[in-house]
Write a protein that holds these residues in place. Structure first.
Motif, PDB file in Angstrom:
ATOM      1  N   ALA A 128       0.806  -1.271   0.154  1.00 51.33           N
ATOM      2  CA  ALA A 128       0.074  -0.059  -0.120  1.00 51.33           C
ATOM      3  C   ALA A 128       0.970   1.342  -0.047  1.00 51.33           C
ATOM      4  O   ALA A 128       0.431   2.364  -0.526  1.00 51.33           O
ATOM      5  CB  ALA A 128      -0.993   0.113   1.216  1.00 51.33           C
ATOM      6  N   LEU A 129       2.022   1.358   0.632  1.00 55.35           N
ATOM      7  CA  LEU A 129       2.979   2.264   0.581  1.00 55.35           C
ATOM      8  C   LEU A 129       3.647   2.597  -0.618  1.00 55.35           C
ATOM      9  O   LEU A 129       3.400   3.790  -1.165  1.00 55.35           O
ATOM     10  CB  LEU A 129       4.044   2.119   1.791  1.00 55.35           C
ATOM     11  N   LEU A 130       3.890   1.664  -1.379  1.00 54.66           N
ATOM     12  CA  LEU A 130       4.445   1.775  -2.761  1.00 54.66           C
ATOM     13  C   LEU A 130       3.209   2.510  -3.634  1.00 54.66           C
ATOM     14  O   LEU A 130       3.596   3.190  -4.563  1.00 54.66           O
ATOM     15  CB  LEU A 130       5.044   0.581  -3.184  1.00 54.66           C
ATOM     16  N   ASP A 131       1.926   1.751  -3.672  1.00 50.83           N
ATOM     17  CA  ASP A 131       0.799   2.138  -4.313  1.00 50.83           C
ATOM     18  C   ASP A 131       0.507   3.516  -4.204  1.00 50.83           C
ATOM     19  O   ASP A 131       0.516   4.407  -4.887  1.00 50.83           O
ATOM     20  CB  ASP A 131      -0.059   1.338  -4.029  1.00 50.83           C
ATOM     21  N   HIS A 132       0.873   4.176  -2.955  1.00 50.90           N
ATOM     22  CA  HIS A 132       0.641   5.369  -2.637  1.00 50.90           C
ATOM     23  C   HIS A 132       1.730   6.426  -3.259  1.00 50.90           C
ATOM     24  O   HIS A 132       1.202   7.547  -3.599  1.00 50.90           O
ATOM     25  CB  HIS A 132       0.575   5.587  -1.107  1.00 50.90           C
ATOM     26  N   CYS A 133       2.927   6.078  -3.400  1.00 57.70           N
ATOM     27  CA  CYS A 133       4.084   6.585  -3.908  1.00 57.70           C
ATOM     28  C   CYS A 133       3.821   6.820  -5.468  1.00 57.70           C
ATOM     29  O   CYS A 133       3.910   7.823  -5.815  1.00 57.70           O
ATOM     30  CB  CYS A 133       5.434   5.991  -3.567  1.00 57.70           C
ATOM     31  N   PHE A 137       2.675   9.742  -9.866  1.00 56.71           N
ATOM     32  CA  PHE A 137       3.107   9.853 -11.633  1.00 56.71           C
ATOM     33  C   PHE A 137       2.175   9.700 -12.167  1.00 56.71           C
ATOM     34  O   PHE A 137       1.901  10.565 -12.920  1.00 56.71           O
ATOM     35  CB  PHE A 137       4.166   8.210 -11.522  1.00 56.71           C
ATOM     36  N   SER A 138       0.964   8.831 -11.894  1.00 56.40           N
ATOM     37  CA  SER A 138      -0.141   8.836 -13.063  1.00 56.40           C
ATOM     38  C   SER A 138      -1.121   7.675 -12.479  1.00 56.40           C
ATOM     39  O   SER A 138      -0.755   6.902 -11.731  1.00 56.40           O
ATOM     40  CB  SER A 138       0.365   8.592 -14.229  1.00 56.40           C
ATOM     41  N   ASP A 139      -2.388   7.972 -12.625  1.00 54.87           N
ATOM     42  CA  ASP A 139      -3.358   6.839 -12.340  1.00 54.87           C
ATOM     43  C   ASP A 139      -3.126   5.424 -13.112  1.00 54.87           C
ATOM     44  O   ASP A 139      -3.517   4.444 -12.559  1.00 54.87           O
ATOM     45  CB  ASP A 139      -4.986   7.360 -12.657  1.00 54.87           C
ATOM     46  N   ALA A 140      -2.519   5.683 -14.387  1.00 55.16           N
ATOM     47  CA  ALA A 140      -2.417   4.716 -14.952  1.00 55.16           C
ATOM     48  C   ALA A 140      -1.343   3.530 -14.401  1.00 55.16           C
ATOM     49  O   ALA A 140      -1.168   2.447 -14.545  1.00 55.16           O
ATOM     50  CB  ALA A 140      -1.658   5.085 -16.691  1.00 55.16           C
ATOM     51  N   VAL A 141      -0.359   4.278 -13.608  1.00 59.83           N
ATOM     52  CA  VAL A 141       0.564   3.410 -12.933  1.00 59.83           C
ATOM     53  C   VAL A 141      -0.161   2.518 -11.804  1.00 59.83           C
ATOM     54  O   VAL A 141       0.434   1.195 -11.770  1.00 59.83           O
ATOM     55  CB  VAL A 141       1.673   4.203 -12.359  1.00 59.83           C
ATOM     56  N   THR A 142      -1.085   2.941 -11.141  1.00 59.94           N
ATOM     57  CA  THR A 142      -1.511   2.425 -10.154  1.00 59.94           C
ATOM     58  C   THR A 142      -2.514   1.144 -10.597  1.00 59.94           C
ATOM     59  O   THR A 142      -2.949   0.287  -9.792  1.00 59.94           O
ATOM     60  CB  THR A 142      -2.398   3.308  -9.299  1.00 59.94           C
ATOM     61  N   LYS A 143      -2.788   1.184 -11.920  1.00 60.88           N
ATOM     62  CA  LYS A 143      -3.565   0.306 -12.182  1.00 60.88           C
ATOM     63  C   LYS A 143      -2.940  -1.108 -12.536  1.00 60.88           C
ATOM     64  O   LYS A 143      -3.704  -2.266 -13.047  1.00 60.88           O
ATOM     65  CB  LYS A 143      -4.319   0.756 -13.884  1.00 60.88           C
ATOM     66  N   CYS A 144      -1.552  -1.070 -12.360  1.00 60.36           N
ATOM     67  CA  CYS A 144      -0.786  -2.363 -12.701  1.00 60.36           C
ATOM     68  C   CYS A 144       0.045  -2.485 -11.172  1.00 60.36           C
ATOM     69  O   CYS A 144       0.097  -1.519 -10.510  1.00 60.36           O
ATOM     70  CB  CYS A 144       0.139  -2.289 -13.995  1.00 60.36           C
ATOM     71  N   ASN A 145       0.375  -3.594 -10.958  1.00 58.46           N
ATOM     72  CA  ASN A 145       1.114  -4.025  -9.823  1.00 58.46           C
ATOM     73  C   ASN A 145       2.496  -3.668  -9.985  1.00 58.46           C
ATOM     74  O   ASN A 145       3.025  -3.850 -10.950  1.00 58.46           O
ATOM     75  CB  ASN A 145       1.151  -5.515  -9.571  1.00 58.46           C
ATOM     76  N   VAL A 146       3.129  -3.001  -9.210  1.00 57.18           N
ATOM     77  CA  VAL A 146       4.624  -2.578  -9.214  1.00 57.18           C
ATOM     78  C   VAL A 146       5.605  -3.844  -9.081  1.00 57.18           C
ATOM     79  O   VAL A 146       5.344  -4.569  -8.211  1.00 57.18           O
ATOM     80  CB  VAL A 146       5.117  -1.665  -8.104  1.00 57.18           C
ATOM     81  N   SER A 147       6.432  -4.080  -9.940  1.00 57.27           N
ATOM     82  CA  SER A 147       7.071  -5.411 -10.107  1.00 57.27           C
ATOM     83  C   SER A 147       8.564  -4.964 -10.131  1.00 57.27           C
ATOM     84  O   SER A 147       9.023  -4.070 -11.200  1.00 57.27           O
ATOM     85  CB  SER A 147       6.831  -6.258 -11.335  1.00 57.27           C
ATOM     86  N   PHE A 148       9.306  -5.479  -9.281  1.00 57.11           N
ATOM     87  CA  PHE A 148      10.699  -5.067  -9.383  1.00 57.11           C
ATOM     88  C   PHE A 148      11.687  -6.005 -10.241  1.00 57.11           C
ATOM     89  O   PHE A 148      11.108  -7.232 -10.399  1.00 57.11           O
ATOM     90  CB  PHE A 148      11.470  -5.005  -8.089  1.00 57.11           C
ATOM     91  N   ASN A 192       7.522   7.442   3.330  1.00 56.58           N
ATOM     92  CA  ASN A 192       7.112   8.000   2.042  1.00 56.58           C
ATOM     93  C   ASN A 192       8.184   8.068   1.095  1.00 56.58           C
ATOM     94  O   ASN A 192       8.585   7.849   0.016  1.00 56.58           O
ATOM     95  CB  ASN A 192       6.262   8.978   1.807  1.00 56.58           C
ATOM     96  N   TYR A 193       9.334   8.847   1.797  1.00 56.80           N
ATOM     97  CA  TYR A 193      10.536   9.122   1.119  1.00 56.80           C
ATOM     98  C   TYR A 193      11.640   8.099   0.788  1.00 56.80           C
ATOM     99  O   TYR A 193      11.747   7.772  -0.401  1.00 56.80           O
ATOM    100  CB  TYR A 193      11.347  10.161   1.924  1.00 56.80           C
ATOM    101  N   PHE A 194      11.474   7.196   1.707  1.00 59.34           N
ATOM    102  CA  PHE A 194      12.247   5.892   1.416  1.00 59.34           C
ATOM    103  C   PHE A 194      11.507   4.966   0.432  1.00 59.34           C
ATOM    104  O   PHE A 194      12.380   4.483  -0.554  1.00 59.34           O
ATOM    105  CB  PHE A 194      12.160   4.883   2.826  1.00 59.34           C
TER     106      PHE A 194
END
Length: 333
Positions: A128-133, A137-148, A192-194
């Motif tokens: 949830a913290l990464l989703d918030h960060c 950028f854009s709503d489009a980013v949050t529509k997909c899971n962040v993957s490293f 949030n910064y981290f």
């Protein structure tokens, strides 16, 4: 370089690897431990928290295998501060040496083999913290899971990353030796910064998405500028200057997004605008030649040729067809 002594000084010696495992389960996440030795004078750990972020400095002191068959619901940063460990997930395998780090995505099964000399910092970062960060950028980013990326990186060579990690560890709150402060909401900006810095330091799919969004904004800015200055002789130098970018980058963006050069795109937009005017001849008594000149086409023969290539008819034919259609409509009325 990485200061392993800094992290080792935070750890507290304990009786056995099993005690460390119990602490990891409580603070970081569930797993199973396999080891042939039940105790070690080198076993040590310390845990802390920075608001919703959980941290653990771990040294089992013996060879150990930690398995998680289901994965955690959050992200895990693994940074080796001393020695070596091997990490296998469902999609990759990496050997991490001192200073090397990797982030394991949520719900990713893993098997981690600790060598006897391995000390490691583990940080659990809530999804949830990464989703918030990335929302910034854009709503489009949050529509997909962040993957490293599944590739490890050497944070020991990145002084900024080490400074950020040291700051987080010193600020972490625990009942032990990380810090003496109570957990409070003032730690939210730092957490949030981290999380934002993790997105910067480690390769992930938001880099591509943000880049694509940035590219789209460039094209939108070009389209807007051309529309507002459609009657002017817009040069590529002028266009690049207005967008604060080099001509080579402007050419690259158009080649990738539109498949044509900026000059060809400008000409195309001008011809489309002329076609719209010629399609309404009763609203505009200006001659075809004058309209072409008004849009910057000084060579009328070349203008007619370009117009025909785009619309499969000469400008005069567009006018004639339009008038014919309007005359038929008038007679019907």
């Amino acid at each position: 370089m990485l200061d392993g002594n800094f992290y080792d000084s935070m750890a507290v010696q304990v009786a056995s690897p099993e005690m460390i495992s119990a602490g990891v389960k409580r603070h970081i996440g569930m797993h199973e431990i396999r080891t042939t030795q039940k105790s070690s004078i080198k076993s040590a750990y310390q845990y802390g928290a920075l608001y919703s972020i959980k941290l653990g400095i771990i040294n089992y002191g013996v060879p150990a295998i930690i398995e998680n068959n289901k994965g955690l619901t959050d992200y895990q940063l693994h940074l080796v501060t001393r020695g070596t460990c091997d990490i296998e997930t469902s999609y990759s395998g990496s050997r991490l040496k001192e200073g090397h780090a990797i982030i394991i995505d949520p719900l990713t099964p893993s098997s981690i083999r600790y060598h006897a000399d391995c000390s490691k910092l583990i940080i659990r970062v809530p999804k949830a913290l990464l989703d918030h960060c990335v929302l910034s950028f854009s709503d489009a980013v949050t529509k997909c899971n962040v993957s490293f990326s599944s590739e490890s990186i050497n944070l020991g060579l990145n002084q900024e990353a080490l400074d950020v990690l040291n700051l987080v560890c010193r600020s972490a709150v625990t009942n032990g030796n990380f810090a003496s402060k109570k957990r409070n909401i003032s730690n939210i900006p730092l957490s949030n910064y981290f999380a934002t810095k993790l997105l910067e330091f480690f390769e992930n799919n938001t880099h591509r998405i943000v880049s694509e969004l940035s590219d789209n904004k460039i094209i939108e800015a070009v389209q807007d500028y051309i529309s507002r200055n459609i009657n002017d002789n817009i040069s590529i130098t002028e266009l690049a200057s207005q967008l604060n970018m080099s001509k080579s980058k402007l050419f690259g963006e158009f080649s990738r997004e539109k498949g044509i050069s900026p000059a060809a795109y400008i000409k195309q937009k001008k011809l489309i605008a002329i076609h719209e005017r010629l399609s309404n001849p009763n609203k505009d008594s200006t001659s075809v030649s004058q309209i072409a000149l008004d849009f910057g086409f000084n060579h009328l023969g070349r203008f007619s040729s370009d117009y025909k290539k785009l619309f499969n008819e000469l400008p005069s034919e567009t006018v004639r067809k339009s008038r014919h259609w309007q005359d038929k409509t008038f007679l019907k009325e």
